[in-house]
Design an enzyme around this catalytic site. Sequence first.
Site, PDB file in Angstrom:
ATOM      1  N   ASP A   1       0.699  -1.171   0.076  1.00  0.00           N
ATOM      2  CA  ASP A   1       0.052  -0.046  -0.013  1.00  0.00           C
ATOM      3  C   ASP A   1       0.772   1.211  -0.249  1.00  0.00           C
ATOM      4  OD1 ASP A   1      -2.495   1.406   2.628  1.00  0.00           O
ATOM      5  OD2 ASP A   1      -2.209   1.710   0.230  1.00  0.00           O
TER       6      ASP A   1
ATOM      7  N   GLU B   1       3.550  -7.513   7.811  1.00  0.00           N
ATOM      8  CA  GLU B   1       2.361  -8.062   7.432  1.00  0.00           C
ATOM      9  C   GLU B   1       2.418  -9.342   6.523  1.00  0.00           C
ATOM     10  OE1 GLU B   1      -0.675  -5.494   6.727  1.00  0.00           O
ATOM     11  OE2 GLU B   1      -0.846  -4.821   8.683  1.00  0.00           O
TER      12      GLU B   1
ATOM     13  N   TYR C   1      -6.287  -2.261  13.267  1.00  0.00           N
ATOM     14  CA  TYR C   1      -7.143  -0.916  12.820  1.00  0.00           C
ATOM     15  C   TYR C   1      -8.617  -1.148  13.124  1.00  0.00           C
ATOM     16  CZ  TYR C   1      -3.194   0.589   9.969  1.00  0.00           C
ATOM     17  OH  TYR C   1      -1.826   0.982   9.681  1.00  0.00           O
TER      18      TYR C   1
ATOM     19  N   GLU D   1       1.463  -0.386  14.198  1.00  0.00           N
ATOM     20  CA  GLU D   1       0.450   0.502  13.495  1.00  0.00           C
ATOM     21  C   GLU D   1      -0.894   0.366  13.866  1.00  0.00           C
ATOM     22  OE1 GLU D   1       0.285  -0.371   9.227  1.00  0.00           O
ATOM     23  OE2 GLU D   1       2.470  -1.074   9.309  1.00  0.00           O
TER      24      GLU D   1
HETATM   25  C1  ADA Z   1      -1.135  -2.056   6.704  1.00  0.00           C
HETATM   26  C2  ADA Z   1       0.364  -1.963   6.115  1.00  0.00           C
HETATM   27  C3  ADA Z   1       0.336  -0.224   5.964  1.00  0.00           C
HETATM   28  C4  ADA Z   1      -0.992   0.239   5.296  1.00  0.00           C
HETATM   29  C5  ADA Z   1      -1.975   0.192   6.392  1.00  0.00           C
HETATM   30  C6  ADA Z   1      -3.234   0.946   5.898  1.00  0.00           C
HETATM   31  O1  ADA Z   1      -0.948  -2.295   8.067  1.00  0.00           O
HETATM   32  O2  ADA Z   1       1.274  -2.357   6.915  1.00  0.00           O
HETATM   33  O3  ADA Z   1       1.399  -0.265   4.813  1.00  0.00           O
HETATM   34  O4  ADA Z   1      -1.067  -0.267   4.276  1.00  0.00           O
HETATM   35  O5  ADA Z   1      -2.274  -1.088   6.734  1.00  0.00           O
HETATM   36  O6  ADA Z   1      -3.091   2.074   5.824  1.00  0.00           O
HETATM   37  O7  ADA Z   1      -4.009   0.292   5.764  1.00  0.00           O
END
Ligand code: ADA
Length: 565
Positions: free
Chosen positions: A151, A386, A440, A477
């Site tokens: 991403d 991940e 998240y 994260e």
């Molecule tokens: C994941 C990934 C990040 C980013 C994040 C997101 O944890 O490690 O690179 O993609 O999700 O913003 O969804």
Amino acid sequence: MSLRPVHTAFRHHLALDGLWEWQPRPGEAWRPIAVPASWNDQFATGRDHLGPVQYRTSFPTPPRRRPDDRVTLRFDSAVHSASVRVNGTHVGGHVGGHLPFTIDVTDALTGDAGEANRLEVEVDGNLSRDTVPPGGSMTWSVPTHPSVSFDFFPYSGLNRPVHLATAPAGGIEAVRAVATAAGSLSVEVDHGRPGAVVQLSVRDADGGTRTTSGESHRAELSVDGVVPWSTDTPALYGVGVELVEDGEVVDCYRLDVGFRDIAVEGNRLLLNGEPLWLKGFGRHEDLPISGRGLNLAACVKDMDLLRWCGANSFRTTHYPYAEETLDLADRLGVLVISETPAVGLNWGDGEEHEAARLAACRQQTAELIARDRNHPSVIMWSLANEPHSAHQEARSEPFFAELYRLARSLDHTRPVTHVAEEGRVDAAHDHADVLCLNRYGGWYSHNGRLADALVDLRTNLEQIHQARPDVPVILTEFGADTVAGNHDAEAAMWSEEFQAAMIEGYLEVCESLDFVVGAHVWNMCDFAVAQSFLRPTGMNLKGVFTRDRRPKLAARVLRARWLGT
Ligand code: ADA
């Protein structure tokens, strides 16, 4: 491995920064291009072209101290692979972005000092199932353009400097320094001079110089009254490493070291014996126009904004960052989790591809440790972000077991980890010294229902701790996409208020659990991603700063919480 160029009486180097020429496709017109920088955003069109492309420039044969000195080109980063020709002769190449490689070009040079040499580099940003990161669309089935398994935008090119360097034949090829908080310094040196011995000198706290002579490939000394390197006192000491042959110094290398200890004890992370709590961010090397290209002013700005928030650390998500960023972290006392480019790893597409990716992970783990091991700011290695491993444990566990073994065989001084997807800890995490989890809830699940998400977070963390009571946890994260300037009285998703509330809620849970030793907000700044229906305007907006580094409400909330102002 690729020793970083330095200037000493025996070694010189010149960065070939500037305007090179660039051809996007065979037969198309050559045009000027800036190096270092990604190519994608330097032109009006062509952003999504990932190559292969051609670069060309010229460089002068450098003056040499001795006629048998070697001349090399060191590429600090070429994403993703490079093939190099000098005066029409293929001299070498490299596969793997974000890590340096050095090519000896001595025998391909024309004439005497000052004579021009043609340098041509083919760079290919394309990935495949045999590369790390792997090519193809994101495993969580979000089709993107360009098609990527991660991403962030696949910025490609000569993203960091290319150095022309000279060094003595058979001179110093690698330096591995271990400097402890008690003041002991041991240095291992790879070189090609049988019979030579290593000699060390270090400038101590009151400016005096201590020297010692060692054996053929190592030397050690101790510094009385050393000031241990820490976030409050990032004391650095200049070390000279000399190669002495028949009583004559034949090569000299220089580096800065910080005398410090990093350790995991039970579920605590200790710096010089004191418990650490990591406050910080996941980041990206990402800017308009220069893409992933090195921009020293931005490196300085981002480190200052990180400290403005009261943060003390970051993870180099999801690839090794420029060495200049680590120099800044060394000098400012910022702690770094240095991560390999292994993002988007998957299994189940055939043993041949898995074996190729394991070989690539081994190569990049070794290159990362060789490059970053002498930086006191680097306190931990992250072997991957991940990996989609939870559903393929029979294949992913041995894969990671091998990478952990390799990392520890190369560096026994730092904890090793890799980052779990959505808190899904699996068999591969049995090898980790620290559990790093991305969560998240409230964004990708429990959408908008933050209170429920925080209950789930606490339950999940406590369950993980019960299963692994002696391993500390870092929440690596958590965050929410946020449109700067979008406000909502009820803190609806996408508003600055929601992002701030989510981050505060996560921090409250993390700070209340004694086995959690850190929390990194995702992300420090908004950043570019490949096009998809998921990311408006081609941006991941989870930054607490905008892409042009303006603070959102969450940045001020962090500053108030972490700095008390
Ligand atoms: C994941 C990934 C990040 C980013 C994040 C997101 O944890 O490690 O690179 O993609 O999700 O913003 O969804």
